[in-house]
Design an enzyme around this catalytic site. Structure first.
Site, PDB file in Angstrom:
ATOM      1  N   GLU A  13      32.259  48.930  35.248  1.00  0.00           N
ATOM      2  CA  GLU A  13      33.877  48.898  35.460  1.00  0.00           C
ATOM      3  C   GLU A  13      34.700  49.320  34.089  1.00  0.00           C
ATOM      4  OE1 GLU A  13      33.388  46.129  39.330  1.00  0.00           O
ATOM      5  OE2 GLU A  13      34.114  45.337  37.325  1.00  0.00           O
ATOM      6  N   GLY A  79      35.132  44.538  48.910  1.00  0.00           N
ATOM      7  CA  GLY A  79      34.678  44.950  50.368  1.00  0.00           C
ATOM      8  C   GLY A  79      35.992  44.716  51.243  1.00  0.00           C
ATOM      9  N   MET A 176      35.013  38.627  44.319  1.00  0.00           N
ATOM     10  CA  MET A 176      34.581  37.517  43.466  1.00  0.00           C
ATOM     11  C   MET A 176      35.225  37.120  42.172  1.00  0.00           C
ATOM     12  SD  MET A 176      30.580  38.300  43.980  1.00  0.00           S
ATOM     13  CE  MET A 176      30.080  36.992  43.724  1.00  0.00           C
ATOM     14  N   GLU A 177      36.416  37.875  41.617  1.00  0.00           N
ATOM     15  CA  GLU A 177      36.926  37.275  40.534  1.00  0.00           C
ATOM     16  C   GLU A 177      38.547  37.302  40.635  1.00  0.00           C
ATOM     17  OE1 GLU A 177      32.930  38.897  39.874  1.00  0.00           O
ATOM     18  OE2 GLU A 177      34.779  40.166  40.389  1.00  0.00           O
ATOM     19  N   ASP A 200      32.474  48.935  49.982  1.00  0.00           N
ATOM     20  CA  ASP A 200      31.652  48.652  51.353  1.00  0.00           C
ATOM     21  C   ASP A 200      32.526  47.886  52.345  1.00  0.00           C
ATOM     22  OD1 ASP A 200      31.228  45.410  51.253  1.00  0.00           O
ATOM     23  OD2 ASP A 200      30.819  46.326  49.043  1.00  0.00           O
TER      24      ASP A 200
END
Length: 232
Positions: A13, A79, A176-177, A200
């Site tokens: 990233e 997601g 998740m962050e 996704d």
């Protein structure tokens, strides 16, 4: 702005961002390499935080304490939580929250951090408006959305878990962050924006979608980040 902090959870990233930096000095803190230099003519610090909320929160605090950044941009993938948000699209955070915070046994609402006034952490409106404009210019082939991003220390790949998050919090994307970065920025009174390219659908197809679309999603996210830096 004197200095912009840019966080990516994974090397994929931020590798292109690091390649474009000039006059780089690397500082190692908490097992993270902070690349300080110029990016698109602006002073910036680019860093891979690692995956998960603890890594992300620590990284943001170091950017505040050591590098005194004026803003934090977090670029990455996520997601989708909304049927209107498709794989490849970009989501810009209006606010972020912890979907896995649960102190309901003490009478708090799911997601509420005990003894904190804020339920969610609001992203900077100016950064978001700039990101919207730039995204339309540099990624014309995809759609861009503004909405809530939910964070937790789990990769969501189950429809039942996804549906529970949507029912409790709404939201456009799950990852998740972001909430940890938003919380740390909020506590330090630093403007922030979470940028997420959708890789996704956060359901049973995630194991199929993720490897296929990860590369394209990161490309869109990096294009946007570089475009924003040029105009800040």
């Amino acid at each position: 702005m004197n200095c912009i902090g840019i966080i990516g959870a994974m090397e994929e990233e931020i590798s292109r961002l690091k390649e474009k930096m000039k006059d780089v000095v690397i500082t190692k803190k908490a097992s993270m390499d902070f690349y300080e230099g110029t990016l698109e003519g602006k002073k910036a610090v680019v860093v891979r935080s690692g995956i998960g909320k603890v890594n992300a929160g620590m990284c943001t605090q170091i950017l505040a304490d050591i590098f005194h950044v004026d803003a934090v941009i977090n670029t990455g993938i996520a997601g989708s939580l909304n049927n209107e948000v498709n794989i490849g699209d970009i989501v810009l955070s209006t606010d972020v929250l912890h979907h896995d915070m649960d102190a309901t046994g003490f009478g708090y609402r799911k997601g509420q951090i005990p003894r904190m006034d804020a339920f969610s952490f609001e992203a900077d409106e100016k950064l978001r408006k700039l990101a919207w404009k730039v995204c339309k210019e540099v990624n014309p082939e995809i759609d861009v959305h503004e909405g809530r991003i939910a964070s937790g220390d789990q990769f969501i790949s189950d429809n039942a878990v996804k549906d529970a998050i949507i029912s409790e919090f709404g939201g456009f994307a799950v990852e998740m962050e972001g909430a940890a970065i938003g919380q740390a920025a909020y506590l330090n009174e630093i403007p922030f924006l979470i940028i997420r390219a959708i890789s996704d659908k956060a359901d049973g197809s995630a194991t199929v979608d993720y490897p296929t679309f990860e590369k394209a999603a990161i490309e869109h996210s990096v294009n946007l980040t570089l475009g924003m830096i040029r105009e800040l």
